[in-house]
Design an enzyme around this catalytic site. Structure first.
Site, PDB file in Angstrom:
ATOM      1  N   CYS A  11       0.839  -1.197   0.000  1.00 29.68           N
ATOM      2  CA  CYS A  11       0.000   0.000   0.000  1.00 29.68           C
ATOM      3  C   CYS A  11       0.882   1.258   0.000  1.00 29.68           C
ATOM      4  O   CYS A  11       1.734   1.417   0.875  1.00 29.68           O
ATOM      5  CB  CYS A  11      -0.903  -0.026   1.239  1.00 29.68           C
ATOM      6  SG  CYS A  11      -1.801   1.500   1.543  1.00 29.68           S
ATOM      7  N   ASP A  12       0.684   2.140  -0.969  1.00 28.66           N
ATOM      8  CA  ASP A  12       1.482   3.360  -1.059  1.00 28.66           C
ATOM      9  C   ASP A  12       1.334   4.244   0.172  1.00 28.66           C
ATOM     10  O   ASP A  12       2.313   4.825   0.649  1.00 28.66           O
ATOM     11  CB  ASP A  12       1.110   4.158  -2.309  1.00 28.66           C
ATOM     12  CG  ASP A  12       1.595   3.491  -3.592  1.00 28.66           C
ATOM     13  OD1 ASP A  12       2.550   2.679  -3.517  1.00 28.66           O
ATOM     14  OD2 ASP A  12       1.023   3.773  -4.656  1.00 28.66           O
TER      15      ASP A  12
END
Length: 107
Positions: A11-12
């Site tokens: 997840c960024d």
């Protein structure tokens, strides 16, 4: 101060939080799923907003699946959890909003 970050390593947003909080312990909830008790505690803390209903995972669920309780959904689909979830000094935070960053003293 002890900090724990719950999220996904892919997840960024979680990556940004991990970079800003290098001392925090990180737990990938796909690799080490949340227990039933942990899911219940997080739902007590955040309520239904813990389920990210704007995610691609949510959009991929059937209408029948969407009617399941949040606890069952999060147990079956960890990526449905809004991320990151951060515990810092006994206080829980959800997301990586400017308000959360300010509360954690991160610019």
């Amino acid at each position: 101060m002890t900090q724990t970050l719950l999220g996904l390593k892919t997840c960024d947003t979680c990556r940004k939080a991990r970079k800003a909080l290098p001392e925090a312990s990180f737990r990938d909830i796909r690799e080490t799923p949340l227990t039933e008790g942990e899911i219940g505690a997080l739902l007590n803390e955040f309520g239904e907003v813990l389920v990210n209903k704007s995610s691609t995972t949510w959009r991929g669920l059937s209408d029948v699946e969407r009617t399941q309780p949040a606890s069952a959904l999060l147990a079956t689909h960890p990526a449905l959890m809004k991320r990151p979830v951060i515990q810092s000094g006994g206080v829980w935070y959800l997301g990586w909003t400017p308000a959360v960053r300010a509360a954690l003293g991160v610019a």
